[in-house]
Design a protein around this motif. Structure first.
Motif, PDB file in Angstrom:
ATOM      1  N   ALA A 181       0.832  -1.205   0.000  1.00  0.00           N
ATOM      2  CA  ALA A 181       0.000   0.000   0.000  1.00  0.00           C
ATOM      3  C   ALA A 181       0.864   1.251   0.000  1.00  0.00           C
ATOM      4  O   ALA A 181       0.564   2.233  -0.706  1.00  0.00           O
ATOM      5  N   LYS A 182       1.937   1.229   0.764  1.00  0.00           N
ATOM      6  CA  LYS A 182       2.837   2.385   0.845  1.00  0.00           C
ATOM      7  C   LYS A 182       3.389   2.743  -0.537  1.00  0.00           C
ATOM      8  O   LYS A 182       3.475   3.925  -0.894  1.00  0.00           O
ATOM      9  N   VAL A 183       3.755   1.738  -1.314  1.00  0.00           N
ATOM     10  CA  VAL A 183       4.260   1.984  -2.670  1.00  0.00           C
ATOM     11  C   VAL A 183       3.172   2.611  -3.530  1.00  0.00           C
ATOM     12  O   VAL A 183       3.416   3.561  -4.280  1.00  0.00           O
ATOM     13  N   ARG A 184       1.953   2.096  -3.426  1.00  0.00           N
ATOM     14  CA  ARG A 184       0.845   2.604  -4.236  1.00  0.00           C
ATOM     15  C   ARG A 184       0.454   4.035  -3.853  1.00  0.00           C
ATOM     16  O   ARG A 184      -0.042   4.791  -4.695  1.00  0.00           O
ATOM     17  N   PHE A 185       0.685   4.408  -2.598  1.00  0.00           N
ATOM     18  CA  PHE A 185       0.415   5.785  -2.201  1.00  0.00           C
ATOM     19  C   PHE A 185       1.276   6.773  -2.983  1.00  0.00           C
ATOM     20  O   PHE A 185       0.920   7.941  -3.125  1.00  0.00           O
ATOM     21  N   GLY A 186       2.402   6.291  -3.498  1.00  0.00           N
ATOM     22  CA  GLY A 186       3.280   7.163  -4.279  1.00  0.00           C
ATOM     23  C   GLY A 186       2.634   7.682  -5.548  1.00  0.00           C
ATOM     24  O   GLY A 186       3.045   8.722  -6.086  1.00  0.00           O
ATOM     25  N   PHE A 187       1.603   6.979  -6.036  1.00  0.00           N
ATOM     26  CA  PHE A 187       0.885   7.444  -7.223  1.00  0.00           C
ATOM     27  C   PHE A 187       0.215   8.798  -6.985  1.00  0.00           C
ATOM     28  O   PHE A 187       0.025   9.569  -7.920  1.00  0.00           O
ATOM     29  N   LEU A 188      -0.172   9.061  -5.753  1.00  0.00           N
ATOM     30  CA  LEU A 188      -0.879  10.312  -5.464  1.00  0.00           C
ATOM     31  C   LEU A 188      -0.050  11.514  -5.871  1.00  0.00           C
ATOM     32  O   LEU A 188      -0.541  12.452  -6.505  1.00  0.00           O
ATOM     33  N   LYS A 189       1.223  11.482  -5.486  1.00  0.00           N
ATOM     34  CA  LYS A 189       2.092  12.619  -5.780  1.00  0.00           C
ATOM     35  C   LYS A 189       2.548  12.609  -7.235  1.00  0.00           C
ATOM     36  O   LYS A 189       2.543  13.647  -7.895  1.00  0.00           O
ATOM     37  N   GLY A 202     -12.518  -1.499   7.738  1.00  0.00           N
ATOM     38  CA  GLY A 202     -12.666  -2.619   8.663  1.00  0.00           C
ATOM     39  C   GLY A 202     -11.735  -3.774   8.355  1.00  0.00           C
ATOM     40  O   GLY A 202     -11.482  -4.623   9.211  1.00  0.00           O
ATOM     41  N   TYR A 203     -11.227  -3.816   7.119  1.00  0.00           N
ATOM     42  CA  TYR A 203     -10.286  -4.872   6.739  1.00  0.00           C
ATOM     43  C   TYR A 203      -8.837  -4.500   7.071  1.00  0.00           C
ATOM     44  O   TYR A 203      -7.967  -5.358   7.086  1.00  0.00           O
ATOM     45  N   GLU A 204      -8.583  -3.241   7.296  1.00  0.00           N
ATOM     46  CA  GLU A 204      -7.206  -2.753   7.388  1.00  0.00           C
ATOM     47  C   GLU A 204      -6.622  -2.937   8.791  1.00  0.00           C
ATOM     48  O   GLU A 204      -7.295  -3.409   9.703  1.00  0.00           O
ATOM     49  N   THR A 205      -5.364  -2.550   8.950  1.00  0.00           N
ATOM     50  CA  THR A 205      -4.657  -2.660  10.225  1.00  0.00           C
ATOM     51  C   THR A 205      -4.304  -1.264  10.737  1.00  0.00           C
ATOM     52  O   THR A 205      -4.374  -0.276  10.000  1.00  0.00           O
ATOM     53  N   ASN A 206      -3.891  -1.199  11.991  1.00  0.00           N
ATOM     54  CA  ASN A 206      -3.443   0.085  12.549  1.00  0.00           C
ATOM     55  C   ASN A 206      -2.215   0.600  11.800  1.00  0.00           C
ATOM     56  O   ASN A 206      -2.088   1.804  11.565  1.00  0.00           O
ATOM     57  N   ARG A 207      -1.331  -0.312  11.430  1.00  0.00           N
ATOM     58  CA  ARG A 207      -0.123   0.109  10.717  1.00  0.00           C
ATOM     59  C   ARG A 207      -0.462   0.693   9.346  1.00  0.00           C
ATOM     60  O   ARG A 207       0.213   1.608   8.861  1.00  0.00           O
ATOM     61  N   PHE A 208      -1.505   0.179   8.726  1.00  0.00           N
ATOM     62  CA  PHE A 208      -1.946   0.749   7.451  1.00  0.00           C
ATOM     63  C   PHE A 208      -2.292   2.220   7.627  1.00  0.00           C
ATOM     64  O   PHE A 208      -1.907   3.064   6.818  1.00  0.00           O
ATOM     65  N   TRP A 209      -3.008   2.538   8.699  1.00  0.00           N
ATOM     66  CA  TRP A 209      -3.381   3.937   8.937  1.00  0.00           C
ATOM     67  C   TRP A 209      -2.170   4.797   9.266  1.00  0.00           C
ATOM     68  O   TRP A 209      -2.148   5.998   8.964  1.00  0.00           O
ATOM     69  N   GLN A 210      -1.155   4.192   9.848  1.00  0.00           N
ATOM     70  CA  GLN A 210       0.088   4.933  10.088  1.00  0.00           C
ATOM     71  C   GLN A 210       0.733   5.331   8.763  1.00  0.00           C
ATOM     72  O   GLN A 210       1.262   6.439   8.618  1.00  0.00           O
ATOM     73  N   GLU A 211       0.700   4.421   7.793  1.00  0.00           N
ATOM     74  CA  GLU A 211       1.238   4.720   6.455  1.00  0.00           C
ATOM     75  C   GLU A 211       0.386   5.786   5.750  1.00  0.00           C
ATOM     76  O   GLU A 211       0.912   6.662   5.058  1.00  0.00           O
ATOM     77  N   VAL A 212      -0.944   5.711   5.932  1.00  0.00           N
ATOM     78  CA  VAL A 212      -1.817   6.743   5.358  1.00  0.00           C
ATOM     79  C   VAL A 212      -1.461   8.108   5.936  1.00  0.00           C
ATOM     80  O   VAL A 212      -1.336   9.097   5.210  1.00  0.00           O
ATOM     81  N   LEU A 217      -1.763  11.915   4.234  1.00  0.00           N
ATOM     82  CA  LEU A 217      -2.339  13.051   4.942  1.00  0.00           C
ATOM     83  C   LEU A 217      -1.332  14.132   5.309  1.00  0.00           C
ATOM     84  O   LEU A 217      -1.733  15.208   5.748  1.00  0.00           O
ATOM     85  N   LYS A 218      -0.039  13.847   5.141  1.00  0.00           N
ATOM     86  CA  LYS A 218       0.955  14.841   5.561  1.00  0.00           C
ATOM     87  C   LYS A 218       0.949  16.051   4.634  1.00  0.00           C
ATOM     88  O   LYS A 218       0.564  15.992   3.478  1.00  0.00           O
TER      89      LYS A 218
END
Length: 218
Positions: A181-189, A202-212, A217-218
């Motif tokens: 997911a972290k790699v795919r977030f690179g598409f945004l920029k 509901g399927y995701e993890t706490n660490r996923f939200w840390q990456e978000v 969101l930064k």
């Protein structure tokens, strides 16, 4: 249909999200007419029209969806860049990076980047001779532990996978994890996209939200 949508909207709603899947080519023009009518009603009330659209790489795929017209009518579009390999098909990446890139490049030929949300899967599939099971991202570590599987990584798909045996039945699991997911977030920029859409909450993890938080969101 439109009248019932408007009647069901709570006062706090920002708008309506349309997710009509499997629209066939004979309904391409009627579908646009429907969206035009819905848009007029929503905009008159100060509400947004948003939509989920299929992942396609050419006009021959999902021909019932006119990306150009849909992109001009809708305020925001979720590109469903997941289920490259689906529960009813053969095992493979959920959203391989080369496939996702092709889908995104095609969509951006017709849709403004500032309207587009990139679909991010937070699940995997467990394929075998038995019915295919969906595995939420949060449940994958426990499945690996229970089956004593060895996680593998596809450099081509940029996605993890593993195998395990249950009796004489071989299981193949491809899934999204936080690293993918972290790699795919690179598409945004790199593509200047509006944001992401997750399937499903509901399927995701706490660490996923840390990456978000760190990458989106930064």
């Amino acid at each position: 249909c439109i009248r019932q949508m408007l009647d069901l909207l709570p006062p706090s709603a920002a708008g309506v999200q349309i997710d009509f899947e499997g629209v066939e080519s004979p309904y391409r023009i009627p579908f646009i007419s429907f969206l035009e009518s819905l848009r007029a009603e929503l905009h008159e009330r100060g509400l947004l029209l948003t939509i989920a659209i299929p992942a396609k790489r050419s006009e021959w795929e999902a021909p019932g969806y006119d990306f150009g017209r849909i992109g001009s009518l809708c305020d925001c579009l979720t590109l469903m860049t997941y289920d490259e390999h689906y529960s009813g098909g053969s095992p493979g990446p959920i959203a391989g990076l080369p496939w996702m890139t092709q889908v995104l490049d095609y969509a951006l030929r017709y849709i403004p980047a500032e309207k587009l949300l990139l679909g991010i899967p937070v699940y995997g599939y467990d394929w075998s001779n038995e019915p295919t099971c969906l595995v939420p991202m949060r449940d994958v570590p426990e499945l690996i532990l229970q089956t004593n599987a060895r996680p593998l990584w596809s450099d081509q798909a940029v996605e993890p996978y593993f195998y395990y045996w249950k009796g004489r039945i071989k299981h193949t699991v491809w899934y999204e994890n936080e690293t993918a997911a972290k790699v795919r977030f690179g598409f945004l920029k790199s593509y200047h996209l509006r944001g992401i859409a997750i399937w499903r909450l509901g399927y995701e993890t706490n660490r996923f939200w840390q990456e978000v938080a760190a990458k989106v969101l930064k």
